[in-house]
Design a protein around this motif. Structure first.
Motif, short mmCIF file in Angstrom:
data_model
loop_
_atom_site.label_atom_id
_atom_site.label_comp_id
_atom_site.label_asym_id
_atom_site.label_seq_id
_atom_site.Cartn_x
_atom_site.Cartn_y
_atom_site.Cartn_z
N TRP A 11 0.83 -1.20 0.00
CA TRP A 11 0.00 0.00 0.00
C TRP A 11 0.87 1.26 0.00
N GLN A 12 1.92 1.27 0.78
CA GLN A 12 2.82 2.42 0.83
C GLN A 12 3.46 2.65 -0.54
N ALA A 13 3.85 1.58 -1.20
CA ALA A 13 4.45 1.70 -2.53
C ALA A 13 3.42 2.26 -3.52
N TYR A 14 2.18 1.80 -3.42
CA TYR A 14 1.12 2.31 -4.29
C TYR A 14 0.93 3.80 -4.07
N GLU A 15 0.89 4.24 -2.82
CA GLU A 15 0.69 5.65 -2.52
C GLU A 15 1.83 6.50 -3.09
N LEU A 17 3.69 5.72 -5.69
CA LEU A 17 3.53 5.70 -7.14
C LEU A 17 2.42 6.66 -7.55
N ASP A 18 1.31 6.64 -6.83
CA ASP A 18 0.19 7.54 -7.11
C ASP A 18 0.64 8.99 -7.01
N GLU A 19 1.37 9.33 -5.97
CA GLU A 19 1.85 10.70 -5.78
C GLU A 19 2.82 11.12 -6.89
N ALA A 20 3.59 10.18 -7.39
CA ALA A 20 4.57 10.50 -8.43
C ALA A 20 3.94 10.61 -9.81
N LEU A 21 2.97 9.75 -10.12
CA LEU A 21 2.40 9.72 -11.46
C LEU A 21 1.40 10.83 -11.75
N TYR A 22 0.56 11.16 -10.80
CA TYR A 22 -0.47 12.15 -11.08
C TYR A 22 0.10 13.49 -11.54
N PRO A 23 1.08 14.06 -10.86
CA PRO A 23 1.63 15.32 -11.37
C PRO A 23 2.30 15.17 -12.74
N LEU A 24 2.89 14.02 -12.99
CA LEU A 24 3.57 13.81 -14.28
C LEU A 24 2.59 13.83 -15.45
#
Length: 66
Positions: A11-15, A17-24
């Motif tokens: 779950w921490q890894a998903y969060e 990844l989510d934080e990194a991808l959305y702004p990109l």
């Protein structure tokens, strides 16, 4: 390692990844949307994460100029 600890790491890894991808890809964060929605639209049902993502992608696609 216990199952709960493994799931917590996933779950921490998903969060992250989510934080990194959305702004990109130029999308607002779903959590920010939910906070706004609760404040400005009490009693209404917010979009699901999938609906939010789809609408954000559609809106971004409409603004593309060739």
């Amino acid at each position: 390692m216990k199952l709960f600890a493994k799931l917590q790491k996933v779950w921490q890894a998903y969060e992250k990844l989510d934080e990194a991808l959305y702004p990109l890809i130029g999308l607002r964060k779903y959590d920010t949307y939910l906070e706004h929605f609760k404040k400005h639209h009490p009693g209404e049902k917010p979009l699901s994460r999938a609906e939010f993502f789809r609408e954000s992608q559609d809106a971004k696609a409409k603004n593309v100029k060739c």
